[in-house]
Enzyme design. Structure first.
Site, PDB file in Angstrom:
ATOM      1  N   GLN A 272      11.557  -0.087 -10.244  1.00 14.23           N
ATOM      2  CA  GLN A 272      12.645   0.218  -9.317  1.00 14.23           C
ATOM      3  C   GLN A 272      13.584  -1.029  -9.667  1.00 14.23           C
ATOM      4  O   GLN A 272      13.713  -2.064 -10.242  1.00 14.23           O
ATOM      5  CB  GLN A 272      12.087  -0.690  -8.026  1.00 14.23           C
ATOM      6  CG  GLN A 272      11.011   0.416  -7.085  1.00 14.23           C
ATOM      7  CD  GLN A 272      11.631   1.733  -6.792  1.00 14.23           C
ATOM      8  OE1 GLN A 272      13.080   1.749  -6.533  1.00 14.23           O
ATOM      9  NE2 GLN A 272      11.044   2.761  -6.737  1.00 14.23           N
ATOM     10  N   TYR A 301       3.992  11.206  -8.633  1.00 14.02           N
ATOM     11  CA  TYR A 301       5.063  10.438  -9.545  1.00 14.02           C
ATOM     12  C   TYR A 301       4.857   9.178  -9.542  1.00 14.02           C
ATOM     13  O   TYR A 301       5.754   8.194  -8.975  1.00 14.02           O
ATOM     14  CB  TYR A 301       6.339  10.852  -8.785  1.00 14.02           C
ATOM     15  CG  TYR A 301       6.559  12.284  -8.371  1.00 14.02           C
ATOM     16  CD1 TYR A 301       7.058  13.242  -9.670  1.00 14.02           C
ATOM     17  CD2 TYR A 301       6.194  12.860  -7.294  1.00 14.02           C
ATOM     18  CE1 TYR A 301       7.274  14.614  -9.118  1.00 14.02           C
ATOM     19  CE2 TYR A 301       6.236  14.375  -6.994  1.00 14.02           C
ATOM     20  CZ  TYR A 301       6.997  15.170  -7.915  1.00 14.02           C
ATOM     21  OH  TYR A 301       6.862  16.648  -7.548  1.00 14.02           O
ATOM     22  N   GLU A 325       1.109  10.627 -12.804  1.00 18.90           N
ATOM     23  CA  GLU A 325       2.422  10.413 -13.511  1.00 18.90           C
ATOM     24  C   GLU A 325       2.540  11.327 -14.851  1.00 18.90           C
ATOM     25  O   GLU A 325       1.514  11.603 -15.570  1.00 18.90           O
ATOM     26  CB  GLU A 325       2.588   9.166 -13.796  1.00 18.90           C
ATOM     27  CG  GLU A 325       3.550   8.729 -14.870  1.00 18.90           C
ATOM     28  CD  GLU A 325       4.903   8.986 -13.857  1.00 18.90           C
ATOM     29  OE1 GLU A 325       6.116   9.589 -14.720  1.00 18.90           O
ATOM     30  OE2 GLU A 325       5.005   8.880 -12.848  1.00 18.90           O
ATOM     31  N   CYS A 397      15.401   8.908  -3.450  1.00 20.12           N
ATOM     32  CA  CYS A 397      16.637   8.009  -3.604  1.00 20.12           C
ATOM     33  C   CYS A 397      17.614   8.836  -3.516  1.00 20.12           C
ATOM     34  O   CYS A 397      18.930   8.503  -4.015  1.00 20.12           O
ATOM     35  CB  CYS A 397      16.559   7.601  -5.155  1.00 20.12           C
ATOM     36  SG  CYS A 397      16.290   8.551  -6.221  1.00 20.12           S
TER      37      CYS A 397
END
Length: 440
Positions: A272, A301, A325, A397
């Site tokens: 992040q 993810y 992932e 996001c």
């Protein structure tokens, strides 16, 4: 070269992407660097008689909004630069009003793309992040281009032109203290800089070579104690994720700490960006997803395992967490970060395929997902519905892809029971949403 035409326009409502909407002789124009209600002079950057809409940049303010403030960064200021660089497109707007505009964008996207109606759904306000009054210095990860003279540079919106920069006020102070903007990066295509949340003085520089051997020469310019790694040309580059990562000075990874847990993040791994994001999002995901002892949870993810680790702790050794992932470097980080937790299974592969396999062998109680900006696709939404999972905690996001995926999940038997939005990207148009979907 013909000079771009200019228009005097009254700016209308805010739109997703950092634009305001203006109209001229019936045509829609998306304008950057303005504020709704302002009267401005706009230089058209994209225009044509057959175009559905035009684009433009504010070059002068004739009637300013009460929310306009001096931009903190000359290179990103449209009133100071002909082609301002990206990364701080809301820097001319007071922070509180930035959040009001983002709230309006989120509501519009959830209504138009998500199918949620005012009066039936409470659209959330964007929340500030504690401890950041000025919204500066929050970026723990930076990415730069390199111009033909070897200087760190950035480009403008929808522009191929590079502008050399002398600072980036949104970058973490430890990155700015390195003096990167005075170094010669000749032979390097891109430069990534990251700072650890454990130790503010621990920085990692990642060099993506454009010319073989250039990284070693560039690395000599850094003082002792700075970690420098490179993606060599052999097999790829940092841009395509297939390069060969090699430590040139120090190590090629950083240590992060969240909720008492330690994470190892390599130069090619995802983490992040906002200095407070990892902790804030982990806390909120744990509360909303509410994993309990003995439950089975999938983390889609999953990156380096930011959510997988606390989820695994929450379900205990009688439960299971599937950390899924696709990126090879980030997957390798996740394997290291979860190796002490036997209840965690780390799987690399396409999310929809792995989710289908996991759902065959486990009855999932909850799913956490933090997809890329594009969101999930139809197949992932279908697999989520087929799994029968009761709780989905969705971290996003991008308000547009989140709204579109909200409609997809609602159509497959879920309801959006809760949504909150955090201002993890001050001075930009971006925002971070967290939604909880419950199966009807």
């Amino acid at each position: 070269m013909t000079e771009a035409p200019t228009l005097t326009l009254r700016l209308g409502s805010i739109a997703h992407g950092g634009h305001t909407v203006a109209r001229h002789e019936g045509r829609v124009i998306f304008v950057r660097h303005g504020i709704p209600g302002e009267l401005v002079a706009v230089r058209l950057t994209e225009h044509g008689d057959t175009a559905k809409f035009w684009r433009g940049d504010v070059i002068d303010v004739l009637e300013a909004s009460e929310h306009r403030v001096p931009h903190f960064w000359a290179e990103g200021d449209a009133l100071a630069q002909h082609d301002p660089v990206g990364g701080a497109e809301f820097g001319h707007i007071a922070l509180e009003h930035q959040r009001e505009l983002k709230s309006a964008v989120a509501a519009e996207q959830l209504s138009r793309l998500g199918g949620l109606k005012a009066g039936q759904f409470a659209f959330p306000a964007v929340q500030p992040v504690a401890g950041q009054a000025d919204g500066l210095g929050w970026r723990t990860r930076m990415s730069y281009s390199v111009d033909s003279a070897g200087r760190l540079s950035m480009s403008g919106f929808r522009s191929n032109g590079l502008t050399a920069i002398s600072s980036m006020p949104l970058a973490h102070p430890a990155i700015e203290r390195l003096g990167l903007y005075q170094l010669d990066f000749t032979g390097i295509e891109r430069v990534e800089a990251a700072v650890s949340s454990v130790d503010d003085d621990t920085v990692l520089i990642l060099l993506a070579e454009g010319r073989q051997g250039a990284a070693r020469k560039v690395a000599r310019q850094f003082p002792e104690g700075v970690n420098v790694a490179a993606f060599s040309q052999r097999g790829g580059s940092a841009a395509d994720g297939r390069g060969e990562l090699q430590a040139l000075s120090g190590r090629s990874w950083l240590q992060e700490s969240v909720l008492g847990e330690t994470f190892r993040i390599t130069g090619e791994g995802f983490w992040q960006v906002h200095r407070a994001a990892a902790t804030l999002l982990s806390e909120r995901v744990l509360e909303l997803a509410a994993p309990a002892q003995g439950e089975q949870v999938a983390d889609l993810y999953a990156g380096a395992g930011l959510f997988s680790v606390p989820l695994a702790n929450a379900v205990g050794e009688t439960g299971r967490v599937f950390s899924i992932e696709g990126a090879p470097g980030t997957h390798a980080d996740a394997k290291k970060n979860l190796r002490a937790l036997p209840q965690a299974t780390v799987i690399r592969g396409r999310v929809e395929r792995v989710l289908r396999q996991v759902a065959r062998e486990a009855q999932l109680d909850a799913v956490v997902l933090d997809p890329p900006r594009t969101g999930i696709d139809k197949q992932v939404a279908a697999e989520l519905a087929s799994s029968g999972v009761a709780r989905i905690c969705y971290v996003s996001c991008d308000p547009a892809s989140f709204a579109r995926d909200t409609a997809r999940l609602i159509s497959r038997g879920y309801e959006l029971a809760h949504i909150e939005i955090h201002d993890l990207y001050p001075h930009t148009h971006h925002m971070e949403s967290i939604g909880l979907f419950l199966r009807r």
